[in-house]
Write a protein that holds these residues in place. Structure first.
Motif, short mmCIF file in Angstrom:
data_model
loop_
_atom_site.label_atom_id
_atom_site.label_comp_id
_atom_site.label_asym_id
_atom_site.label_seq_id
_atom_site.Cartn_x
_atom_site.Cartn_y
_atom_site.Cartn_z
N LEU A 36 60.88 -7.40 -18.02
CA LEU A 36 61.10 -6.04 -17.53
C LEU A 36 59.91 -5.15 -17.83
O LEU A 36 59.23 -5.33 -18.85
CB LEU A 36 62.35 -5.44 -18.19
N ALA A 37 59.68 -4.19 -16.95
CA ALA A 37 58.63 -3.19 -17.14
C ALA A 37 59.20 -1.84 -16.74
O ALA A 37 60.22 -1.75 -16.05
CB ALA A 37 57.42 -3.53 -16.27
N VAL A 38 58.54 -0.78 -17.17
CA VAL A 38 58.98 0.57 -16.83
C VAL A 38 58.95 0.73 -15.31
O VAL A 38 57.97 0.38 -14.66
CB VAL A 38 58.07 1.63 -17.50
N ALA A 39 60.05 1.25 -14.77
CA ALA A 39 60.14 1.53 -13.34
C ALA A 39 59.63 2.95 -13.12
O ALA A 39 60.38 3.91 -13.28
CB ALA A 39 61.57 1.38 -12.85
N GLU A 40 58.38 3.07 -12.80
CA GLU A 40 57.76 4.40 -12.71
C GLU A 40 58.43 5.30 -11.68
O GLU A 40 58.47 6.51 -11.84
CB GLU A 40 56.27 4.24 -12.42
N ALA A 41 58.97 4.73 -10.62
CA ALA A 41 59.61 5.54 -9.58
C ALA A 41 61.03 5.98 -9.95
O ALA A 41 61.60 6.83 -9.28
CB ALA A 41 59.64 4.75 -8.27
N VAL A 42 61.60 5.38 -11.01
CA VAL A 42 62.97 5.69 -11.41
C VAL A 42 62.98 6.05 -12.89
O VAL A 42 62.96 5.16 -13.76
CB VAL A 42 63.91 4.48 -11.16
N PRO A 43 62.99 7.34 -13.22
CA PRO A 43 62.94 7.76 -14.62
C PRO A 43 64.06 7.14 -15.46
O PRO A 43 65.21 7.08 -15.03
CB PRO A 43 63.11 9.28 -14.54
N GLY A 44 63.70 6.66 -16.63
CA GLY A 44 64.67 6.10 -17.55
C GLY A 44 65.14 4.70 -17.24
O GLY A 44 66.07 4.20 -17.85
N ALA A 45 64.50 4.05 -16.29
CA ALA A 45 64.93 2.70 -15.90
C ALA A 45 63.80 1.70 -16.10
O ALA A 45 62.64 2.05 -16.22
CB ALA A 45 65.38 2.69 -14.44
N LEU A 46 64.21 0.45 -16.13
CA LEU A 46 63.28 -0.67 -16.16
C LEU A 46 63.42 -1.43 -14.85
O LEU A 46 64.43 -1.30 -14.15
CB LEU A 46 63.60 -1.59 -17.35
N ALA A 47 62.42 -2.23 -14.53
CA ALA A 47 62.48 -3.04 -13.32
C ALA A 47 62.17 -4.49 -13.67
O ALA A 47 61.31 -4.76 -14.51
CB ALA A 47 61.47 -2.53 -12.29
#
Length: 133
Positions: A36-47
């Motif tokens: 998982l990595a930080v989902a830059e387009a979705v605050p507070g989420a991982l992708a």
């Protein structure tokens, strides 16, 4: 109940399960490590950005998880086991806590361990939170 997030976006264990079920579950006995990595387009989420499959899981340990995280080039992982017959045992919960600590010592976040039978699933992280509340 909240709507599921976009495929691959992870905010909670149900998002991991939805991601897995989207493409069909792998065979019973398979273990997956999702990077998982930080989902830059979705605050507070991982992708979900990487995936490793262990068709014959054998004796997995925290060192193997940190090694897989390095191969996947991620700092956060979720372990998924397909085909468990019942809810996690006390021994598995204890193992998960130990693995989390050892992974953290090596700079890797073991976010969760999800077991999925094909019909029902369990999040070991959620089970621990509920038991300690």
């Amino acid at each position: 109940m909240p709507e599921p997030t976009a495929a691959g976006i992870v905010r909670r264990p149900a998002d991991v399960v939805a991601f897995l079920e989207l493409g069909g579950l792998p065979p019973v006995g398979t273990q997956l490590v999702l990077g998982l990595a930080v989902a830059e387009a979705v605050p507070g989420a991982l992708a979900v950005c990487a995936l490793a499959e262990r068709p014959e899981p054998g004796a997995l340990d925290a060192r193997q998880l940190t090694d897989l995280a390095a191969v996947l080039q991620v700092g956060t992982v979720v372990l998924v086991t397909i085909g468990r017959a019942g809810p996690p045992t006390r021994a598995e919960l204890s193992r998960f806590v130990t693995w989390r600590r050892r992974c953290a010592d090596d700079g890797v976040v073991l976010l969760d361990w999800i077991t999925h039978t094909g019909r029902v699933w369990w999040s070991l992280r959620e089970r621990i939170v509920h038991e300690t509340a």
